[in-house]
Design an enzyme around this catalytic site. Sequence first.
Site, PDB file in Angstrom:
ATOM      1  N   SER B  98       0.831  -1.208   0.000  1.00  0.00           N
ATOM      2  CA  SER B  98       0.000   0.000   0.000  1.00  0.00           C
ATOM      3  C   SER B  98       0.866   1.258   0.000  1.00  0.00           C
ATOM      4  CB  SER B  98      -0.959  -0.073   1.189  1.00  0.00           C
ATOM      5  OG  SER B  98      -1.975   0.876   1.077  1.00  0.00           O
ATOM      6  N   ASP B 220      -9.522  -5.718  -5.630  1.00  0.00           N
ATOM      7  CA  ASP B 220      -9.197  -4.871  -4.493  1.00  0.00           C
ATOM      8  C   ASP B 220      -9.981  -3.584  -4.666  1.00  0.00           C
ATOM      9  OD1 ASP B 220      -8.112  -3.215  -2.567  1.00  0.00           O
ATOM     10  OD2 ASP B 220      -6.031  -3.644  -3.090  1.00  0.00           O
ATOM     11  N   HIS B 249      -7.534  -6.004   0.096  1.00  0.00           N
ATOM     12  CA  HIS B 249      -6.402  -5.091   0.081  1.00  0.00           C
ATOM     13  C   HIS B 249      -5.203  -5.651   0.825  1.00  0.00           C
ATOM     14  CE1 HIS B 249      -4.586  -1.241  -0.576  1.00  0.00           C
ATOM     15  NE2 HIS B 249      -4.325  -1.081   0.705  1.00  0.00           N
TER      16      HIS B 249
END
Lengths: 708, 269
Positions: B98, B220, B249
């Site tokens: 991320s 996602d 995610h």
Amino acid sequence: MIVWRDCNRETHVSDMPHAILTDIFSLISDPRSRNSMALTCWDWYSLERQSHTSLSLRGNICSLQELPMCYKQVCSLDVSLCSPWGYSLFQSTPNGEEIGNVLKAAFPNVTELTVYVRDALDIQMVAWLWPELEIVHLVRWHQRAMDNEASIALGLEIEGLLRMCGKLKVLDLSKFYCWTEDIPPALQAGSAVAANLRSLNLLKLSPEGFKSQEVGAITAACPNLEEFYILCEFDHRFLDSVGDEALLVIANSCRQLKVLHLVDTNEFTVSHGNADDHGYAREDSNISRQGLEAMFKALPHLEELTFLLSQNVRDSGPAFEVFATHCKRMRSLKLSNFHGVCRGPQPDGIALCSGLLDLSIKDCADLMDSGLEAIATGCKKLSKLGLRGCKWISEDGLRNCVDSLAYSLKDVEVAFCRLLPTSATLRALQPIQKSITHLHMDCVWDEANPVEGLRTGFSRDGGKGGTEVIMSNGKHGQGPERDIIHSSELHQVGSLGRHVSDPLLEKSWKSLQFLSLWIAVDKRISSLPSMGLGCCPILQKVKIRVEGDCRGRPKPNVHMWGISAFQRYTMLAKLELDLGEVTGYSLSAPEGFMDLSLWERHFLGGVQALHQLTELEYWPPSDKEVNRRGLSLPAAGLLSQCSTLRKLFVHGTAHEHFLMMLVRCENLRDVQLRGDYYPAPECETSTEMRTVSCQRFEAAVANRGFPD
Amino acid sequence: MGCGSELLDAHNVRVIGNGSQVLVLGHGFGSDQSAWQFVVPYFANDHKVVLYDLMGAGRTNQNNFNFARYATLHAHADDLLMILDEMQIESCIFVGHSMSGMIGCIASIERPQVFRKIILLSSSPRYINDEHYNGGFEQEELNQLFEAMQSNFRAWVIGFAPRAVGADLKSTAVKEFTRTFFGIRPDIALSICRTCFQSDVRSILPQVTVPCYVLQSCKDLAVPVVVSDYLFRSLGGPTKVEILQTEGHLPQLSCPELLIPVMKRAIMD
């Protein structure tokens, strides 16, 4: 303070001779009272300290220089709860030996010790510091050390203790993680001490049970045991399982046994509900009637027997008749998966043990009302009765039994009995409503329909003359307050004469001090008072265990689970809320699934309304996939609102910033995170608990100070 | 910030395993290094795995979080470089989940020689939709999130119980992405949220010269597949993309068994 007014002069309590005062003081166990006594005057201070024989130490090992030196008379010491929890007292800091010396100087007369140890070195330190120890409780929730040669050697840990403490009488390993292979070699190596052991508790934390050969070796090494607790592998499908021969070996080796607890390995690992349709376990045990009878005949001194199996022993009644004849001192009996224990209506089987004070029957597939009534007739002195998983016992049967035992019965436990939901249990207990002190039951509501949107209704059950109250969850959008209003409405309605309110709701449970509850994860606890427990004036301690799987469940009703319903119990000081068996997702939730923080908010919502609460123990819900039991943000926030709380123990982990939220509770003085679930999180892989975090938190609390 | 081992301690730096190749794992905002717990055992045998926590993660001392400094991602990139310096790591493969993926990219622009390769897992240079760019989120969706964060912050400041949790949010996409944000202290959570959704790293992507491997779940909600395409086109160095047959995610937590072989391939490549 007692002030006696005489005709001529007042006699003050401190005029009494010291010897009598000391005796009086030694009977007082509440720490706050003791502290108040000690503050009265120097005389009382020294008397109080002299009679202070047992102490549980709670402090950070790094601040040991502040250790009070006035408790030299203490002979029973518990240091297992020192901060940080779960760390070795002696090996966490470089000056371990100094710590040991300080402890020894402060408590030279210790004969009973409870201590958290991580490895053999810790045990050796303990033995070296206090060689006169007679009673030792070792605590270890962490896994057994495997990182060096010394640790791997079997039995070395316990052997060290046995070699040095020649006076050892009681060894308690019930909270100690070790392997079964550790015990026999240790006992054999320290055979001189083992031969003098009076009590040995091997209900250890790791789930493997001792095998037949190990049991033989242990009992051979300890022939003078009077108390023996052991986790056994009874499952006959395993090699060398414990069977009839092993039982006889126990009985023949340890003829002095007064207390014997034989527990199957599945007892701690498998939850309830493993029975088939008829209530029997899937397999029959190898233990036979003859084996049981032979064992009973060889143990005439037996006073307390706990025998918990996970496989069936059928038609055990006659064996228990032999038991009753030979073990005349029998006071306490707990059985699991023994069938045919009592048929009735005349006393037979266990009902012939007339001296029995405490009886607990679990998972007995054929115990009928007639059997229960026979037990009540035969065991007239019964003060504690427990029924778990007895599917045939009905409200009438229980009521008749309770009625017969009304003079002696004080402690009742009813769990997972199909015919006894909560309201039925409470009605059945009516004969002892005023005298019962301890109660455990399941929260199974008679709800007609748990779906929200139903109106609340009263219906009259014409047949029996009582009123059955059907409570729903209330309309959507209304919280638990509505449930409480319902029960007071009932009283009002009764006075109007339109309905006869349930007599149970008006009478109070005058003597009830301790209540323990089990509830499934999807039920609301707010309905409890209206089920019949509306008035419990001296209820001090409540333990609630919630169980169930949250994964995939619909979002819980935003409004609270209803813990604030407990504010009606004005004396409620201690609450244990165990959500440890509520499983769900913490971070590992697949897409679209909710995590546990939602559920924690649901369960804890309203807890700040419990103004009378001083002590709370909380087990957070767990995510078994990542072995995580931690506080979430809403939980920390809600707990921080409990302004009257003095002690908070969280059996799990928490981020440092969540702990810091708790500093706001002005009265909070004793907080600890205890990872006492098996296996405890190792320090290296722990996600949240760190020593420095604990230290920073404790410093913050100390800086804040305490109002009283 | 402290120096030396204080720095490593503040970031909870841990080294596991042995090997000539150093593998640095960076977690995303809201979680901490425990997000990698299922993945680490598979790499510890062949690599020296370095784990650390971003400042502000649950396990760090939250008093160290300097709000002014951490308003942008560059501060986190600096932290990363300082850690690598302190540990005297001259060459490593960086895996960033991320936001950490972007942090790795920024760091690599400053010191390209330290990063042999960057593996971006579920990363995105900008989350909010633009005229010609599909980032995955509309401003309105985020409003509810910021409201929740602000209400938690307000409650926390006054001394009430912060009660909003991720599951309250209506938008499933936002819920999924910020699932871990609600475990951080409310003021830091609000700051991290702002940093995250205000960040726009698109302009500097062409300056990244290090080889990159872009991995993401096919489903996602926070990172639409087009983002990986955008990264492929924009990143300055040689880039490969692989779309995993996973959902969510955080594939390293919800389905590690599908992620690990792909990661192995990416690292060995």
